[in-house]
Scaffold this motif. Structure first.
Motif, mmCIF file in Angstrom:
data_model
loop_
_atom_site.group_PDB
_atom_site.id
_atom_site.type_symbol
_atom_site.label_atom_id
_atom_site.label_comp_id
_atom_site.label_asym_id
_atom_site.label_seq_id
_atom_site.Cartn_x
_atom_site.Cartn_y
_atom_site.Cartn_z
ATOM 1 N N TYR A 1 62.696 -32.743 62.135
ATOM 2 C CA TYR A 1 62.765 -33.064 63.566
ATOM 3 C C TYR A 1 63.127 -34.533 63.772
ATOM 4 N N CYS A 2 62.425 -35.425 63.082
ATOM 5 C CA CYS A 2 62.659 -36.857 63.281
ATOM 6 C C CYS A 2 64.011 -37.293 62.739
ATOM 7 N N VAL A 3 64.479 -36.624 61.702
ATOM 8 C CA VAL A 3 65.824 -36.912 61.185
ATOM 9 C C VAL A 3 66.870 -36.539 62.235
ATOM 10 N N ILE A 4 66.683 -35.383 62.880
ATOM 11 C CA ILE A 4 67.610 -34.951 63.928
ATOM 12 C C ILE A 4 67.573 -35.922 65.109
ATOM 13 N N ARG A 5 66.361 -36.349 65.502
ATOM 14 C CA ARG A 5 66.243 -37.307 66.600
ATOM 15 C C ARG A 5 66.943 -38.623 66.269
ATOM 16 N N ALA A 6 66.867 -39.034 65.009
ATOM 17 C CA ALA A 6 67.558 -40.257 64.592
ATOM 18 C C ALA A 6 69.066 -40.103 64.766
ATOM 19 N N ALA A 7 69.592 -38.942 64.372
ATOM 20 C CA ALA A 7 71.030 -38.694 64.528
ATOM 21 C C ALA A 7 71.419 -38.664 65.999
ATOM 22 N N MET A 8 70.556 -38.111 66.841
ATOM 23 C CA MET A 8 70.818 -38.098 68.280
ATOM 24 C C MET A 8 70.898 -39.517 68.833
ATOM 25 N N GLN A 9 70.042 -40.408 68.308
ATOM 26 C CA GLN A 9 70.083 -41.808 68.747
ATOM 27 C C GLN A 9 71.423 -42.448 68.403
ATOM 28 N N ILE A 10 71.899 -42.201 67.187
ATOM 29 C CA ILE A 10 73.189 -42.769 66.766
ATOM 30 C C ILE A 10 74.321 -42.194 67.609
ATOM 31 N N ALA A 11 74.292 -40.867 67.809
ATOM 32 C CA ALA A 11 75.369 -40.193 68.532
ATOM 33 C C ALA A 11 75.420 -40.585 70.000
ATOM 34 N N SER A 12 74.307 -41.051 70.542
ATOM 35 C CA SER A 12 74.270 -41.460 71.952
ATOM 36 C C SER A 12 74.682 -42.911 72.135
ATOM 37 N N HIS A 13 74.825 -43.636 71.043
ATOM 38 C CA HIS A 13 75.189 -45.049 71.103
ATOM 39 C C HIS A 13 76.653 -45.182 71.519
ATOM 40 N N PRO A 14 76.992 -46.107 72.416
ATOM 41 C CA PRO A 14 78.362 -46.193 72.934
ATOM 42 C C PRO A 14 79.344 -46.836 71.962
#
Length: 341
Positions: free
Chosen positions: A179-192
């Motif tokens: 779960y936390c690994v996926i959330r980390a990827a979501m953070q990167i993917a949301s970065h402009p």
């Protein structure tokens, strides 16, 4: 024999009770370390995430018309922290599917080229004798429908995510907290990050150019894919590094086939669907127009590579599938042979 006084008996009883309580707390704390117990927070993953990211449910749809396969997949995803819903694909032998194919394929360059050649074969018709092509097109329509419904829904904000899965997945073993690994990827993917154009030029009536800003960034993550033989994954930029990420899991930008596990943020959906339609229309021929993952592969090659969670995690079932599965989720070909063909 050692004679115990009332005081020593009370002290002994207190010590045993204290030891029992300490043991219970230790075991309980250890159990909270495993992902199935769903701790309340993810640790700080670096500058892209605020400390103590709150654990919220993630939204997932599973493409499946088989209840046993769906329930198996739902169990895997629910334990991680997904709210899971089922999407039943259109029946592959239905007239509705044939009509949808005719409508979509007539927009393609391939159809127009065949029409200009006066081809004797009617390429606008979905081959009724080829079950594989019909099933893959039904799969393609399912992905597009879920994404379009997500985009049109007022229940989801522009920064919310949806994850799509096929019903034959298995989680890569021994990942501490997926779960936390996926959330980390979501953070990167949301970065402009300017993977797409950060501005485009528009014309006023006086022909003077005006910059019109629009949202940019990855906006898409693969949780697994089949790595293309010619693909080379690109490492993250230094500003995107997440120092506390589980060291077993690498995140890189890649492209490949297979679409058994991926996620998209809502603000990215219109751009993705528009690009997929454009790429399918321009580059697909009759034999691969049916495949959703062919569009995703072409997108990764021609628009921008897509973040892959677990680019260093090859499927434990290598050798049992013709595909080079890699990522946090792989297709379990031992338990679930393909139903497409």
């Amino acid at each position: 024999k050692i004679k115990m006084t009332p005081f020593s008996r009370k002290l002994s009883s207190f010590f045993i009770s204290y030891l029992f309580l300490a043991t219970f707390l230790f075991v309980n704390n250890c159990l909270n370390c495993v992902y199935s117990s769903k701790p309340n927070y993810c640790d700080n993953f670096g500058t892209l995430a605020s400390p103590k990211e709150a654990r919220i449910s993630l939204n997932a749809f599973v493409i499946s018309n088989d209840d046993s396969r769906f329930n198996h997949t739902k169990n895997i995803l629910s334990r991680i922290g997904f709210n899971v819903a089922q999407h039943n694909p259109i029946k592959y032998d239905s007239e509705l599917l044939s009509n949808l194919f005719t409508t979509q394929y007539k927009r393609t360059k391939s159809f127009k080229d065949n029409e200009s050649k006066n081809s004797s074969q009617d390429y606008s018709q979905l081959d009724k004798s080829n079950d594989k092509l019909r099933k893959t097109f039904s799969n393609k329509i399912s992905f597009e429908t879920v994404l379009q419904n997500f985009n049109n829904s007022e229940s989801f904000g522009q920064d919310e995510w949806i994850f799509l899965f096929e019903d034959d997945i298995r989680l890569y073993p021994n990942v501490t907290d997926p779960y936390c690994v996926i959330r980390a990827a979501m953070q990167i993917a949301s970065h402009p990050i300017s993977l797409t154009k950060s501005a485009f030029m528009n014309k006023k009536k006086n022909n003077s150019p005006v910059k019109v800003q629009h949202r940019v960034g990855d906006g898409i993550i693969y949780l697994g894919l089949c790595r293309h033989l010619t693909s080379i994954c690109k490492p993250l930029m230094r500003t995107e590094q997440l120092p506390n990420l589980d060291n077993k899991v690498m995140i890189q930008r890649c492209f490949g086939s297979c679409a058994h596990a991926f996620g998209v943020v809502k603000w990215k959906v219109p751009f993705l669907l528009s690009k997929l339609e454009s790429l399918h229309n321009e580059f697909s021929d009759y034999n691969d127009f049916h495949y959703f993952d062919v569009g995703m592969l072409t997108y990764g090659q021609r628009v921008h590579p897509i973040l892959l969670v677990g680019s260093n995690l090859p499927s434990p079932q290598l050798g049992h599938s013709p595909h080079n599965h890699v990522g946090l989720f792989y297709q379990d070909r031992l338990k679930f042979p393909t139903t497409i063909g």
